[in-house]
Each structure stands twice: as structure tokens, then as C-alpha cells.
Design a protein around this motif. Structure first.
Motif, PDB file in Angstrom:
ATOM      1  N   HIS A 220       0.877  -1.182   0.000  1.00 58.33           N
ATOM      2  CA  HIS A 220       0.000   0.000   0.000  1.00 58.33           C
ATOM      3  C   HIS A 220       0.912   1.230   0.000  1.00 58.33           C
ATOM      4  O   HIS A 220       1.748   1.391   0.891  1.00 58.33           O
ATOM      5  N   LYS A 254      -2.209   0.390  -4.435  1.00 62.82           N
ATOM      6  CA  LYS A 254      -2.227  -0.812  -3.604  1.00 62.82           C
ATOM      7  C   LYS A 254      -2.305  -2.032  -4.507  1.00 62.82           C
ATOM      8  O   LYS A 254      -2.771  -1.954  -5.652  1.00 62.82           O
ATOM      9  N   GLY A 255      -1.823  -3.153  -3.994  1.00 58.23           N
ATOM     10  CA  GLY A 255      -1.850  -4.339  -4.829  1.00 58.23           C
ATOM     11  C   GLY A 255      -1.181  -5.515  -4.172  1.00 58.23           C
ATOM     12  O   GLY A 255      -0.750  -5.476  -3.011  1.00 58.23           O
ATOM     13  N   GLU A 257       1.500  -9.064  -5.205  1.00 62.23           N
ATOM     14  CA  GLU A 257       2.444  -9.656  -6.141  1.00 62.23           C
ATOM     15  C   GLU A 257       2.773 -11.066  -5.674  1.00 62.23           C
ATOM     16  O   GLU A 257       2.800 -11.343  -4.463  1.00 62.23           O
ATOM     17  N   TYR A 276      -1.243  -7.556  -9.327  1.00 55.59           N
ATOM     18  CA  TYR A 276      -2.480  -6.777  -9.463  1.00 55.59           C
ATOM     19  C   TYR A 276      -2.271  -5.436  -8.781  1.00 55.59           C
ATOM     20  O   TYR A 276      -1.828  -5.386  -7.623  1.00 55.59           O
ATOM     21  N   THR A 277      -2.562  -4.353  -9.480  1.00 57.04           N
ATOM     22  CA  THR A 277      -2.328  -3.005  -8.951  1.00 57.04           C
ATOM     23  C   THR A 277      -3.568  -2.144  -9.148  1.00 57.04           C
ATOM     24  O   THR A 277      -4.140  -2.111 -10.249  1.00 57.04           O
ATOM     25  N   ASP A 278      -3.973  -1.449  -8.106  1.00 52.24           N
ATOM     26  CA  ASP A 278      -5.064  -0.473  -8.180  1.00 52.24           C
ATOM     27  C   ASP A 278      -4.480   0.889  -7.828  1.00 52.24           C
ATOM     28  O   ASP A 278      -3.948   1.069  -6.724  1.00 52.24           O
ATOM     29  N   SER A 279      -4.552   1.830  -8.755  1.00 47.68           N
ATOM     30  CA  SER A 279      -3.920   3.131  -8.530  1.00 47.68           C
ATOM     31  C   SER A 279      -4.875   4.252  -8.920  1.00 47.68           C
ATOM     32  O   SER A 279      -5.488   4.208  -9.995  1.00 47.68           O
ATOM     33  N   LYS A 311      -3.338  -2.707 -14.545  1.00 48.81           N
ATOM     34  CA  LYS A 311      -3.956  -3.352 -13.391  1.00 48.81           C
ATOM     35  C   LYS A 311      -3.431  -4.771 -13.198  1.00 48.81           C
ATOM     36  O   LYS A 311      -3.211  -5.209 -12.069  1.00 48.81           O
TER      37      LYS A 311
END
Length: 390
Positions: A220, A254-255, A257, A276-279, A311
Motif C-alpha cells: 500500500h 495498492k496491490g 504480487e 495486481y495493482t489499483d492506482s 492493473k
């Protein structure tokens, strides 16, 4: 050129790293217009850095590294442009940067299989920019920034093959000036430093006699004053754009790996990873003149996706290594094939061209932007690579 010198006194190992780099470039671009728009840019750059550090151990449970760092650079750009065979305003830009820092990093095994790590750095930066555009001197401007950035982490090894860890660290990128700024305001107004707080929890493990390794991580990241390369319109009567660095108030990433490596047979190794990445930006207002209006319109890019942040990323690869004996030359032949997948991602901070504008625009107008311009978005990517090497 880089010079590294080491002196081991037993208790402390001292290291000095000195580096110097210089480059010169002269390029002419026609932009495939047959002389309609011809640009010639000549630029010079040099930098010098010096690091001095000492590292050592105290007993069997404590080790450290500490030192000082210095950096200095300067660049010069001269650009001339021809339009329809006639000279357009030329441009000369000189930028300088100076930085120095002190830092320390340590690891302490506070109890059996539990280690505490930490560190700190204090950095001071000074930058300047002197621009002359079309014979008009914008003036030399300079700014300084300083920042203290700590970090702390804790890891635990329940067995020799497993480690779980958690960490928090603070990062810092200095502010600066827009060397590509085309107006007195954009070329003389500095953008602010950005800071980031990064939190991470993870697992590192190996099993099957170290033939398989598995790593997992969740992160995060919170940015403050994140720097972004933003395309904005030039004020009237100009009709073009300029790309400058601006600050968004905040952003969050946040994500998760994961990656696994398996040596399934002699010479054969399989690897795979997933991310997976949420930005999203937090509060982000940027000003742009629109439709010939003399005063800028405020575009609200809050909750818009960050750029260059797909993403989902996923990859897998296989490698086979075969020893080869060629008499006087022994070697190894490696065959590798890999596949990588990336979802679409934005590549430029720019308001969607379909964003609705109000019928009446005033200096207080704020326009909500739901997304970046999709025309500047990458395609979905499937990348296949293969190699054979000796």
C-alpha cells in the motif's frame, strides 16, 4: 568514468565511489514534413557524484552501513526551429542541480530468528533554471529543498526456509523546474517535491531441497504532491500545448504480487509471476485554457487512474541449460522462452476529449474529468520472447 576504492581495517570497511559522466548531442529533426517544420537541438550534460561510506558488524547480531553523498550536474540546451523555411524563435536553457545527503542503515537480531532493520537519510537539494526564449530572458530562478526520510522493518524466520516480514519506509523526490516550459510562468515556477509512504507485508520461502521458491507480497503506497508529466494548453493567442511537470495533491497505489521459481529437472527451470495493482489520484486540479478563453479552466482529475500502471501483469518462462564441453573451451547453452501479459494502461495525463464543458465558463469553473483521454491509452499487450545463447 567510475573509481571505487576500498579499505578494510578489520572492524570497519571503508568505501569511496567517485563517478563522472559527460555527454554531447546534436540532432536535427524534420518530423517527415519535407522542411515544413525543422528543429535542431544541441545539448551538453555533465554530472559528478561522490559517496563515502563505512560498514561493519558489532558482535554477531548487529551490522550497519553509514555514509555521506554528493551530486552535482549541469545541462545546456540550444534549440533553433525553421517553419516554412523561416526561422522561428530560438531557445536556450541552462539547468543545474546540486544535492548532498547523510545516511545510515542497520540490522539488529533482537532475538533468535527475529531481526529489526531500520535506516534514515537526510537530503538537501538545490536546483536552478535559466531560460531565454525568442530573445526574451525569463530570468534565472533557483530553489532549495530538504527532507528527512526514515524506514523500519521487522522479519521473522520460523524455519530456515521461511521468512515473513513487514516494513514501512518514506521516500522523497526533490522538486525542480520545467526545462521544457514555453511560457514565463511555466519556465520559472518550480514544482514541489513529492513524498511517498510505502507499507509492505510479505512472505519469502523455499522448499523441496531449495528447488522451489515462492514469494508473496501485499503493498500500500501513499503519495503526497506526486509529480506528473501533464499536457496543458498554452494561453491565447497560442493554440498549441506544452508538456510540463505538475503536482497532484495525492495518490494511492495498492496491490499484491506473487512469483514462483521451480527447478523441476536438471537444467530445466520454470518461472511465473502475477501482479495486481489499483492506482488512483486523490485530489488533483490542473489549469488549462479552453476554447480561446483567456483565463484557465480548472480540471478536476481526482480518482483518475495513474499513468503507466497496468492493473494486471502476468508472466511465465521456461529455461533449459545444457553444459557443453568443447575441449579447451567449456560453456553452457541456454534456451529460453517467455510470455508476458499486460492489461491496457494510460500513458498521459490529459482530459478525455469527450469531457462535457459548461455553456458559460468563468474563472471559478471546475470541470470534473472521469478519465484520461482514451486515445492515449496503450493496447492490451501479449509479449512473446525466445532466445538461444552460449
Amino acid at each position: 568514468a567510475t573509481l571505487e576504492m576500498n579499505l578494510d581495517t578489520g572492524a570497519i570497511k571503508f568505501t569511496s565511489v567517485s563517478s563522472y559522466r559527460e555527454s554531447k548531442e546534436n540532432q536535427q529533426q524534420d518530423y517527415s514534413t519535407g522542411g515544413l517544420y525543422l528543429a535542431n537541438r544541441r545539448q551538453k550534460y555533465h554530472q559528478f557524484s561522490q559517496e563515502l561510506r563505512g560498514a561493519g558488524k558489532i558482535g554477531d547480531s548487529f551490522d550497519y552501513v553509514a555514509g555521506v553523498y554528493y551530486f552535482d550536474s549541469r545541462y545546456l540546451i540550444n534549440q533553433s526551429t525553421m517553419v516554412f523555411g523561416n526561422p522561428a524563435p530560438s531557445r536556450r536553457t541552462v539547468g543545474t542541480s546540486e544535492s548532498y545527503a547523510v545516511f545510515a542503515d542497520l540490522n539488529w537480531e533482537i532475538m533468535d530468528r527475529v531481526r529489526l532493520s531500520g535506516g534514515a537519510r537526510w537530503t538537501h537539494d538545490k536546483k536552478s533554471l535559466d531560460t531565454v526564449n525568442g530573445g526574451v530572458a525569463f530570468g534565472k530562478n533557483s530553489e532549495t529543498w530538504s527532507k528527512f526520510t526514515p524506514k523500519i522493518g521487522l522479519d521473522y524466520r520460523p524455519t530456515d526456509d521461511v521468512m515473513v516480514y513487514g516494513s514501512w519506509s518514506r521516500g522523497y523526490r526533490s522538486g525542480g523546474f520545467n526545462g521544457r516550459g514555453l511560457t514565463p510562468f511555466s519556465a520559472t515556477t518550480p514544482y514541489d517535491p513529492e513524498t511517498v509512504d510505502a507499507y509492505e507485508l510479505g512472505l519469502k520461502s523455499s522448499f523441496w531441497d531449495n528447488r522451489v521458491s515462492l514469494n508473496l507480497a501485499a503493498f500500500h503506497t501513499k503519495y503526497k504532491n506526486i509529480q506528473q508529466s501533464t499536457t496543458v494548453s498554452l494561453p491565447p493567442p497560442s493554440t498549441g500545448n506544452e508538456t510540463i511537470v505538475t503536482n497532484a495533491t495525492s495518490a494511492k497505489i495498492k496491490g499484491v504480487e506473487a512469483d514462483v521459481t521451480a527447478r523441476v529437472a536438471d537444467g530445466l527451470t520454470l518461472r511465473s509471476s502475477f501482479g495486481y495493482t489499483d492506482s488512483k489520484f486523490g485530489s488533483f486540479l490542473t489549469s488549462q485554457p479552453v476554447g480561446g478563453v483567456a483565463f484557465p479552466v480548472q480540471f478536476d482529475l481526482s480518482d483518475v487512474n495513474l499513468i503507466y500502471a497496468p492493473k494486471v501483469t502476468w508472466s511465465m518462462s521456461a529455461e533449459y541449460a545444457l553444459p557443453v564441453n568443447m575441449g579447451s573451451v567449456d560453456g553452457e547453452v541456454k534456451a529460453n522462452v517467455s510470455y508476458r501479459y499486460l492489461t491496457r494502461y494510460d500513458q498521459q495525463i490529459a482530459a478525455d476529449g469527450a469531457t462535457a464543458l459548461p455553456a458559460v465558463i468563468t474563472p471559478d469553473t471546475v470541470v470534473d474529468v472521469l478519465r484520461n483521454d482514451p486515445r492515449l491509452r496503450s493496447d492490451e499487450q501479449n509479449l512473446l520472447d525466445a532466445s538461444l545463447s552460449f
